[in-house]
Design a protein around this motif. Structure first.
Motif, PDB file in Angstrom:
ATOM      1  N   TRP A 172       0.761  -1.090  -0.077  1.00  0.00           N
ATOM      2  CA  TRP A 172      -0.093  -0.028  -0.370  1.00  0.00           C
ATOM      3  C   TRP A 172       1.009   1.165   0.269  1.00  0.00           C
ATOM      4  O   TRP A 172       0.762   2.157  -0.719  1.00  0.00           O
ATOM      5  CB  TRP A 172      -0.942  -0.097   1.289  1.00  0.00           C
ATOM      6  N   PHE A 173       1.728   1.346   0.885  1.00  0.00           N
ATOM      7  CA  PHE A 173       2.506   2.789   1.058  1.00  0.00           C
ATOM      8  C   PHE A 173       3.276   3.104  -0.249  1.00  0.00           C
ATOM      9  O   PHE A 173       3.331   4.187  -0.629  1.00  0.00           O
ATOM     10  CB  PHE A 173       3.284   2.875   2.407  1.00  0.00           C
ATOM     11  N   PRO A 174       3.950   2.087  -0.730  1.00  0.00           N
ATOM     12  CA  PRO A 174       4.954   2.367  -1.938  1.00  0.00           C
ATOM     13  C   PRO A 174       4.047   2.739  -2.886  1.00  0.00           C
ATOM     14  O   PRO A 174       4.249   3.644  -4.132  1.00  0.00           O
ATOM     15  CB  PRO A 174       5.772   1.094  -2.089  1.00  0.00           C
ATOM     16  N   LEU A 175       2.738   2.000  -3.326  1.00  0.00           N
ATOM     17  CA  LEU A 175       1.933   2.318  -4.287  1.00  0.00           C
ATOM     18  C   LEU A 175       1.310   3.478  -4.235  1.00  0.00           C
ATOM     19  O   LEU A 175       0.680   4.012  -5.309  1.00  0.00           O
ATOM     20  CB  LEU A 175       0.717   1.146  -4.254  1.00  0.00           C
ATOM     21  N   THR A 176       1.181   4.063  -2.965  1.00  0.00           N
ATOM     22  CA  THR A 176       0.448   5.435  -2.987  1.00  0.00           C
ATOM     23  C   THR A 176       1.212   6.528  -2.615  1.00  0.00           C
ATOM     24  O   THR A 176       0.763   7.782  -2.306  1.00  0.00           O
ATOM     25  CB  THR A 176      -0.833   5.295  -1.806  1.00  0.00           C
ATOM     26  N   GLY A 177       2.610   6.275  -2.812  1.00  0.00           N
ATOM     27  CA  GLY A 177       3.505   7.347  -2.570  1.00  0.00           C
ATOM     28  C   GLY A 177       3.947   8.028  -3.928  1.00  0.00           C
ATOM     29  O   GLY A 177       3.570   7.707  -4.928  1.00  0.00           O
ATOM     30  N   ILE A 226       7.220  -1.731  -6.914  1.00  0.00           N
ATOM     31  CA  ILE A 226       7.104  -2.817  -5.708  1.00  0.00           C
ATOM     32  C   ILE A 226       7.576  -2.190  -4.533  1.00  0.00           C
ATOM     33  O   ILE A 226       6.630  -1.924  -3.412  1.00  0.00           O
ATOM     34  CB  ILE A 226       7.881  -3.894  -6.294  1.00  0.00           C
ATOM     35  N   THR A 227       8.776  -1.900  -4.406  1.00  0.00           N
ATOM     36  CA  THR A 227       9.406  -0.958  -3.107  1.00  0.00           C
ATOM     37  C   THR A 227      10.420  -0.215  -3.556  1.00  0.00           C
ATOM     38  O   THR A 227      11.114  -0.653  -4.668  1.00  0.00           O
ATOM     39  CB  THR A 227       9.992  -2.076  -2.119  1.00  0.00           C
ATOM     40  N   PRO A 228      10.826   0.727  -2.877  1.00  0.00           N
ATOM     41  CA  PRO A 228      11.982   1.658  -3.296  1.00  0.00           C
ATOM     42  C   PRO A 228      13.175   1.041  -3.754  1.00  0.00           C
ATOM     43  O   PRO A 228      13.958   1.258  -4.633  1.00  0.00           O
ATOM     44  CB  PRO A 228      12.068   2.665  -2.283  1.00  0.00           C
TER      45      PRO A 228
END
Length: 169
Positions: A119-124, A147-149
């Protein structure tokens, strides 16, 4: 034998002295001593006490990308937070067509698997690595998301839109 006994007694005295020093240092070095327990502590068991009953959580969603191709198509990517895992999310691709003076959804599909994204990487910031669309028939759509930073972007998922319907390529 007497020599071994004296050695053992000597080591016992050293150990007792070291233990006493540790106890003394521990008692004088810290803050206030821990208070003794006042009484038995009640521990809740199943079925006791009143816990608030919560219903199913409303799905949180956030639009992460939109592409408008004239007055023919509008494409949106929406992140949908998982109702069971607050860190997981799904991504929905929606196609809207302009009919009778209004935009109407013609189809929707998941990008990847259900709850396969974070959720957090996707909405950042920088969540969308690639979102390309074209107004040709069939309309190609390519999607790649973060996916992730540290991991980077996902492989590109390709779709084509025929008559307002999403077809995975």
């Amino acid at each position: 034998m007497t020599r071994n006994l004296r050695t053992l007694i000597g080591w016992g005295a050293v150990l007792a002295t070291a233990t006493a020093a540790t106890v003394t240092v521990g008692a004088t070095a810290g803050g206030p001593p821990n208070p003794p327990p006042a009484g038995p502590q009640a521990r809740p068991t199943a079925g006791q006490g009143k816990e608030p009953q919560t219903g199913p959580r409303a799905t949180e969603s956030r639009r992460i990308a939109t592409s408008v191709l004239g007055r023919d198509f509008t494409f949106t990517l929406t992140a949908l937070r998982s109702p069971t895992d607050p860190l997981a999310a799904s991504v929905r691709l929606q196609v809207f067509t302009f009919k009778d003076g209004a935009w109407r959804e013609s189809d929707r599909a998941l990008v990847g698997e259900t709850d396969a994204w974070f959720w957090f990487p996707l909405t950042g910031r920088h969540a969308v690595c690639e979102f390309s669309t074209a107004g040709t028939e069939p309309a190609p759509v390519a999607v790649s998301l973060l996916i992730t930073p540290s991991t980077g972007c996902s492989p590109t998922e390709n779709y084509r839109i025929e008559n307002g319907r999403i077809i995975p390529v």
